[in-house]
Design a protein around this motif. Structure first.
Motif, short mmCIF file in Angstrom:
data_model
loop_
_atom_site.label_atom_id
_atom_site.label_comp_id
_atom_site.label_asym_id
_atom_site.label_seq_id
_atom_site.Cartn_x
_atom_site.Cartn_y
_atom_site.Cartn_z
N GLY A 155 0.82 -1.21 0.00
CA GLY A 155 0.00 0.00 0.00
C GLY A 155 0.86 1.26 0.00
O GLY A 155 0.53 2.25 -0.66
N ASP A 183 -5.89 -0.20 2.01
CA ASP A 183 -7.01 -0.42 2.91
C ASP A 183 -8.10 0.61 2.61
O ASP A 183 -7.88 1.56 1.86
N ARG A 184 -9.27 0.41 3.20
CA ARG A 184 -10.44 1.23 2.89
C ARG A 184 -10.18 2.73 3.06
O ARG A 184 -10.46 3.53 2.17
N GLU A 185 -9.59 3.07 4.21
CA GLU A 185 -9.36 4.47 4.56
C GLU A 185 -8.40 5.13 3.56
O GLU A 185 -8.67 6.21 3.03
N THR A 186 -7.27 4.46 3.28
CA THR A 186 -6.28 5.04 2.36
C THR A 186 -6.85 5.10 0.95
O THR A 186 -6.65 6.09 0.23
#
Ligand SMILES: Nc1ncnc2c1ncn2[C@@H]1O[C@H](COP(=O)(O)OP(=O)(O)OP(=O)(O)O)[C@@H](O)[C@H]1O
Ligand SMILES: [Mg+2]
Length: 243
Positions: A155, A183-186
């Motif tokens: 990531g 990930d979802r947030e990034t």
């Protein structure tokens, strides 16, 4: 930004684009007379199953792959009519990429990796590295400039690839699965940045994705299958479609 189709500027226009790989029995037609448009001010998604031709289409828009047939206009330039040298220059000046494989150069530090597009455009090394360092900060990796790609998670490497694609402020940004390793947030943060970028005057962003979490950021969605663009949706049609 959905505008009246008669007033908005076309960033990319693809007609009858065909591309095959291999010979004889092993020949695969990756694109079969594909039709596709992208407009300035839009974040445009391209979706479709693995192997349907998404990366092939992006590579032709970026001028790194030559079509067998068809026409391709990118930011007002007919790529098929240009020399290889002219295409390379045009790409360096106008296009940023985020590749499906991040394509960071393993022997260069992060700051050096991000500097590459600026150096190619003639910026001096000190200035390029200063700008690259600021970019690294913007993708949440401030202070890691002297690290090498192998010292980062997938990531994090993806974020460096994004910084490199944005550092020379390209008019057209082409991204192949930019959120796949995030990930979802990034992923959310990156898509918000990409949409902001698409909104700047004269800019547009094209994103290939398998990730349904990304759909909410789209102004338009092109759905591909087996080498063709089946439909291009926007506005209410996009909101109501089953994708
Ligand atoms: N360099 C190549 N040589 C031979 N065949 C290729 C080459 N590049 C792509 N293909 C074939 O062309 C078709 C389309 O490939 P492409 O990479 O465009 O698919 P994709 O939609 O990007 O898939 P994915 O979602 O898995 O990345 C596939 O059948 C693939 O095997
Ligand atoms: Mg692909």
């Amino acid at each position: 930004m959905i505008m009246d189709p008669t007033t908005r500027q076309t960033a990319v226009q693809v007609t009858g684009l065909t591309k095959g790989f291999g010979r004889g029995d092993a020949r695969t037609l990756a694109l079969k007379e594909a039709e596709f448009n992208a407009y300035e001010g839009d974040l445009q998604l391209i979706i479709g199953p693995s192997g349907c031709g998404k990366t092939t289409l992006l590579s032709m828009i970026a001028g790194t792959l030559v079509p067998d047939q068809g026409e391709l206009t990118v930011l007002g330039h007919k790529l098929h009519a240009m020399s290889t040298a002219a295409i390379t220059r045009f790409r360096r000046e106008n296009i940023g990429f985020i590749f499906q494989q991040f394509n960071l150069i393993p022997t260069l530090t992060l700051v050096e990796n991000i500097s590459v597009p600026l150096l190619l455009a003639g910026t001096r090394v000190r200035q390029a590295e200063k700008t690259a360092d600021a970019m690294l900060d913007r993708v949440g990796l401030g202070g890691r400039g002297k690290n090498y790609p192998r010292q980062l998670s997938g990531g994090q490497q993806q974020r460096v690839a994004i910084a490199r694609a944005l550092v020379h402020d390209p008019r057209l940004l082409i991204c192949d699965e930019p959120t796949s390793a995030l990930d979802r947030e990034t992923g959310h943060q990156i898509m918000t940045k990409l949409r902001e970028l698409a909104r700047k005057p004269g800019r547009s962003v094209i994103v290939v994705t398998h990730d349904p979490r990304v759909y909410e950021f789209a102004d338009r969605i092109a759905e591909m299958e087996d080498g063709r663009v089946l439909r291009q949706l926007e506005g209410a049609a996009m909101a109501n479609a089953t994708l």
